[in-house]
Design a protein around this motif. Structure first.
Motif, PDB file in Angstrom:
ATOM      1  N   ASN A 235       0.805  -1.212   0.000  1.00  0.00           N
ATOM      2  CA  ASN A 235       0.000   0.000   0.000  1.00  0.00           C
ATOM      3  C   ASN A 235       0.842   1.269   0.000  1.00  0.00           C
ATOM      4  OD1 ASN A 235      -2.634  -1.179  -0.082  1.00  0.00           O
ATOM      5  ND2 ASN A 235      -2.237  -1.931   1.989  1.00  0.00           N
ATOM      6  N   ALA A 236       2.074   1.187   0.492  1.00  0.00           N
ATOM      7  CA  ALA A 236       2.994   2.312   0.309  1.00  0.00           C
ATOM      8  C   ALA A 236       3.300   2.486  -1.176  1.00  0.00           C
ATOM      9  CB  ALA A 236       4.277   2.078   1.102  1.00  0.00           C
ATOM     10  N   ALA A 237       3.537   1.359  -1.869  1.00  0.00           N
ATOM     11  CA  ALA A 237       3.752   1.420  -3.314  1.00  0.00           C
ATOM     12  C   ALA A 237       2.497   1.885  -4.042  1.00  0.00           C
ATOM     13  CB  ALA A 237       4.202   0.052  -3.826  1.00  0.00           C
ATOM     14  N   LEU A 238       1.327   1.493  -3.549  1.00  0.00           N
ATOM     15  CA  LEU A 238       0.046   1.933  -4.112  1.00  0.00           C
ATOM     16  C   LEU A 238      -0.076   3.455  -4.065  1.00  0.00           C
ATOM     17  CD1 LEU A 238      -3.488   0.512  -3.315  1.00  0.00           C
ATOM     18  CD2 LEU A 238      -2.969   2.874  -2.728  1.00  0.00           C
ATOM     19  N   VAL A 239       0.286   4.067  -2.948  1.00  0.00           N
ATOM     20  CA  VAL A 239       0.165   5.519  -2.804  1.00  0.00           C
ATOM     21  C   VAL A 239       1.052   6.230  -3.825  1.00  0.00           C
ATOM     22  CG1 VAL A 239       0.675   7.467  -1.262  1.00  0.00           C
ATOM     23  CG2 VAL A 239      -0.571   5.475  -0.398  1.00  0.00           C
ATOM     24  N   ILE A 240       2.286   5.761  -3.981  1.00  0.00           N
ATOM     25  CA  ILE A 240       3.179   6.371  -4.969  1.00  0.00           C
ATOM     26  C   ILE A 240       2.644   6.177  -6.376  1.00  0.00           C
ATOM     27  CG2 ILE A 240       5.488   6.223  -5.995  1.00  0.00           C
ATOM     28  CD1 ILE A 240       6.562   5.567  -3.215  1.00  0.00           C
ATOM     29  N   GLU A 241       2.120   4.984  -6.670  1.00  0.00           N
ATOM     30  CA  GLU A 241       1.580   4.713  -7.995  1.00  0.00           C
ATOM     31  C   GLU A 241       0.340   5.553  -8.274  1.00  0.00           C
ATOM     32  OE1 GLU A 241       1.001   2.637 -11.758  1.00  0.00           O
ATOM     33  OE2 GLU A 241       2.645   3.373 -10.517  1.00  0.00           O
ATOM     34  N   ALA A 242      -0.518   5.734  -7.282  1.00  0.00           N
ATOM     35  CA  ALA A 242      -1.685   6.596  -7.468  1.00  0.00           C
ATOM     36  C   ALA A 242      -1.256   8.027  -7.785  1.00  0.00           C
ATOM     37  CB  ALA A 242      -2.557   6.562  -6.214  1.00  0.00           C
TER      38      ALA A 242
END
Length: 536
Positions: free
Chosen positions: A332-339
């Protein structure tokens, strides 16, 4: 203050029921076959007929096709690894976050705060000694003894004090650690090593119980004068994991370890078969330091019309270190950057500012997000929503709305383009446990992703929480949901929900049972005094 057991039990049952309603059965069809946004999708608000549908149509191909997200997650988990707040690994994770936002073309900075105590586990050793009768001599009725020593698999509870026992102490089995269990143990608990039983967890309510049970048990153990607590693992197959029972960033009151379930069960059988003849010695040289400066990583896309109004999309970057923190919470840390990357890349600018925050200190009691709320107190009236992802990579059927109903209609409008994915099951529960907590207590609208359990609980905080456990397809779909939610709240003509007053929060906290959680976990006095949350 502690909750009466009957009240807590009733609340746990109620919470379990709400959790069961919030979880969808795994889909039997491939949702990726239904990716195209409907042409007649509803707008973000009644005054704008195209924003969310247009955004969804642009976000989907940017995120669902080839993107840097999965490799970014691999670098965090495989190369940085487990990252406990206050350690060099956490500093490397902060650099990972900064680099990720910069590569996405998003402005980024860090915000510092003080972690009260730094902590690191030493070389934990739990040695058991059993004395077994060999021969009973008729002459003096003394008993010859055979001594057997054995090591059990165990890890320290996070933020636990060091333990350097110089001698063996008796092991006392106190069952599930209830008042009745301690009463039965009586004076034998004084100076003893206490074994506390658990059941294997398989539901969100079980996980909730792993945090709600210990405070009362720890209090009883300290009052009884016990030396140590041995917690039986709630996972089988010798799997070890780490929690903390100190949720204020301070060192706990008594040394505690989590013992591999099979070892703990064997110990329980030995104690039952040889009353008074089994003892233990714990060597746990935990390293204590601090206070120490830590950082939250903040990316930002500035709004064009109301830049001083802010929507936050966040996840915590820290993890425990037995595994590599992939499900909790690297994905979800990677999700935030991807968003952030996708919103930037789609070429549309929102009316309001979107901040993408990677919090640290979450595992120690949401220390980093609490620090953020305190340092941004002057702008809380203009934070229009806080969206948090923190439960692995299972599918998101909706959000927990933090005890509110006023934000649901607007949220449904925002997510209308993803209706075919079933992102419609929002729940009105409110709970501690992730980085929305202090925003909720300040009256800011919060939205916590209600992920399906998937494989999250089986690997929670455990040595098995590694990159290979992440469902990459679901992670991409969740990123679309997160990005569209943030975009939709930011681009609405009107705010999605107001900031609640103190009186409204008092009513919400009691209605949802959050007051009982806060009393059990030690937050209640801070709330009552105004030290935490919106002031009276």
């Amino acid at each position: 203050m502690l909750v009466r057991p009957t009240v807590l039990l009733a609340f746990i049952v109620s919470f379990a029921a709400s959790c069961s309603l919030a979880q969808l059965k795994p889909s039997q069809t491939d949702a990726l076959s239904r990716l195209q946004a409907p042409q007649n999708a509803a707008a973000c608000s009644a005054t704008d007929t195209s924003s969310c549908a247009q955004a969804a149509a642009k976000l989907m191909p940017l995120i669902l096709r080839d993107s840097p997200m999965i490799d970014n997650l691999r670098r965090l988990t495989d190369e940085v690894g487990g990252r406990v707040t206050g350690t060099p690994q956490m500093a490397k994770a902060v650099e990972w976050g900064i680099a990720g936002f910069r590569a996405a073309g998003v402005d980024v900075h860090t915000e510092k705060y003080s972690l009260p105590v730094a902590w690191r586990e030493g070389d934990t050793k739990l040695i058991i000694m059993g004395n077994h009768p060999l021969v009973e001599h008729d002459t003096d009725r003394t008993m010859a003894l055979m001594t057997k020593m054995d090591s059990l698999r165990a890890v320290s509870v996070g933020w636990g004090p060091p333990a350097k026992q110089e001698r063996f102490a008796p092991v006392v089995d106190v069952g599930y650690g209830t008042e009745e269990d301690f009463a039965r143990a009586g004076y034998s608990s004084k100076g003893a090593v206490l074994l506390v039983h658990s059941d294997i967890g398989s539901t969100w309510a079980d996980l909730f119980n792993e945090y709600m049970r210990p405070p009362a048990i720890i209090s009883r153990a300290v009052k009884a004068g016990a030396a140590t607590i041995l917690w039986m693992s709630a996972r089988d197959r010798l799997l070890l994991y780490r929690h903390t029972n100190s949720l204020d960033g301070g060192i706990d009151k008594i040394p505690q370890v989590i013992v591999a379930r099979e070892d703990a069960l064997r110990l329980a059988r030995a104690v039952a078969a040889n009353p008074g003849r089994v003892s233990a010695m714990l060597h746990m040289p935990n390293e204590i330091g601090g206070p120490i400066e830590q950082e939250n990583v903040v990316g930002e896309i500035r709004g064009y019309e109301k830049p001083d109004e802010v929507v936050i999309l966040g996840a915590h970057l820290d993890s425990w270190e037995l595994g590599t923190g992939a499900l909790d919470n690297g994905c979800n840390a990677a999700l935030v950057i991807e968003a952030a990357r996708a919103i930037k890349a789609m070429g549309l600018v929102p009316k309001r500012t979107i901040r993408f925050i990677l919090f640290s200190g979450e595992e120690q009691g949401t220390i980093g997000s609490f620090a953020y709320v305190k340092s941004h107190a002057a702008e809380l009236d203009k934070i229009r929503g806080v969206i948090i992802f923190d439960s692995g990579s299972g599918r998101v059927p909706g959000y927990s709305l933090g005890g509110r109903s006023d934000t649901e209609a607007g949220l449904r409008q925002i997510l209308k383009p993803l209706e075919a994915w079933g992102v419609t099951q929002h729940t009105a529960d409110a709970s501690f446990g992730t980085d929305n907590f202090d925003f909720l207590l300040e009256g800011v609208p919060t939205f916590v992703a209600n992920n399906e359990i998937a494989n999250y609980l089986a690997n929670y905080h455990a040595a098995s929480d590694t990159f290979d456990k992440v469902d990459q397809r679901e992670m991409k779909m969740n990123t679309v949901i997160a990005a569209l939610t943030a975009w939709g709240i930011a681009d609405r003509a009107e705010p999605l929900g107001k900031r609640l007053s103190r009186a409204e929060l008092d009513a919400l906290i009691r209605k949802t049972g959050l007051d009982e959680q806060m009393k059990t976990l030690g937050y209640w006095e801070q709330w009552q005094s105004g030290a935490r949350g919106r002031k009276p």
